[in-house]
Write a protein that holds these residues in place. Structure first.
Motif, PDB file in Angstrom:
ATOM      1  N   LYS A   1       0.851  -1.187   0.000  1.00 33.29           N
ATOM      2  CA  LYS A   1       0.000   0.000   0.000  1.00 33.29           C
ATOM      3  C   LYS A   1       0.888   1.239   0.000  1.00 33.29           C
ATOM      4  O   LYS A   1       1.864   1.317   0.737  1.00 33.29           O
ATOM      5  CB  LYS A   1      -0.887  -0.016   1.245  1.00 33.29           C
ATOM      6  CG  LYS A   1      -1.801   1.168   1.385  1.00 33.29           C
ATOM      7  CD  LYS A   1      -2.576   1.102   2.692  1.00 33.29           C
ATOM      8  CE  LYS A   1      -3.307   2.392   2.933  1.00 33.29           C
ATOM      9  NZ  LYS A   1      -3.851   2.465   4.289  1.00 33.29           N
TER      10      LYS A   1
ATOM     11  N   GLU B   1       0.777   5.558   0.190  1.00 37.25           N
ATOM     12  CA  GLU B   1      -0.039   6.748   0.409  1.00 37.25           C
ATOM     13  C   GLU B   1       0.864   7.961   0.598  1.00 37.25           C
ATOM     14  O   GLU B   1       1.942   7.867   1.164  1.00 37.25           O
ATOM     15  CB  GLU B   1      -0.986   6.569   1.594  1.00 37.25           C
ATOM     16  CG  GLU B   1      -0.399   6.841   2.940  1.00 37.25           C
ATOM     17  CD  GLU B   1      -1.410   6.735   4.074  1.00 37.25           C
ATOM     18  OE1 GLU B   1      -2.155   7.712   4.302  1.00 37.25           O
ATOM     19  OE2 GLU B   1      -1.421   5.695   4.714  1.00 37.25           O
TER      20      GLU B   1
ATOM     21  N   THR C   1       6.119   9.754   0.875  1.00 31.91           N
ATOM     22  CA  THR C   1       5.249   8.637   0.540  1.00 31.91           C
ATOM     23  C   THR C   1       5.489   7.523   1.557  1.00 31.91           C
ATOM     24  O   THR C   1       6.635   7.166   1.828  1.00 31.91           O
ATOM     25  CB  THR C   1       5.556   8.105  -0.876  1.00 31.91           C
ATOM     26  OG1 THR C   1       5.418   9.181  -1.809  1.00 31.91           O
ATOM     27  CG2 THR C   1       4.611   6.991  -1.263  1.00 31.91           C
TER      28      THR C   1
END
Length: 110
Positions: free
Chosen positions: A19, A21, A46
């Motif tokens: 993941k 983000e 990030t």
């Protein structure tokens, strides 16, 4: 993975359990080391989570700051030798990068 569009990349990473983000509102990142700091200004951060572990990718303008560890004993010694107050003795040591003799000579000549 050349030529793959970002949506495909995200879908593939999600299938692999990865993941990503983007952190919003980050103003600076500071990495502290024993004798210096690396300050990243205007960073893009990030967070990558894979297999329960988080990694941080940081992109920005780097500024390296050298840190001086001036001991209280050194400040007191300069004060005793020159009659200077605490702030003046500390400032002289900072300006001479911790060199006791040079700080004393600097204050005696001032």
């Amino acid at each position: 993975m050349k030529g793959m569009n970002p949506k495909q990349m995200q879908r593939m990473m999600k299938q692999l359990g990865i993941k990503m983000e983007e952190l919003e509102g980050v103003e600076e990142v500071i990495i502290r080391m024993k004798n210096k700091e690396i300050v990243i200004k205007e960073p893009s951060v990030t967070v990558i989570t894979a297999m329960g572990e988080k990694s941080y990718q940081i992109v920005g303008k780097e500024e390296v700051k050298e840190l001086l560890n001036i001991s209280e004993e050194d400040i007191k010694l300069v004060m005793e030798q020159t009659g200077a107050d605490y702030e003046a003795a500390k400032k002289a040591l900072e300006e001479t990068k911790g060199d006791l003799a040079e700080a004393i000579i600097k204050l005696q000549g001032a």
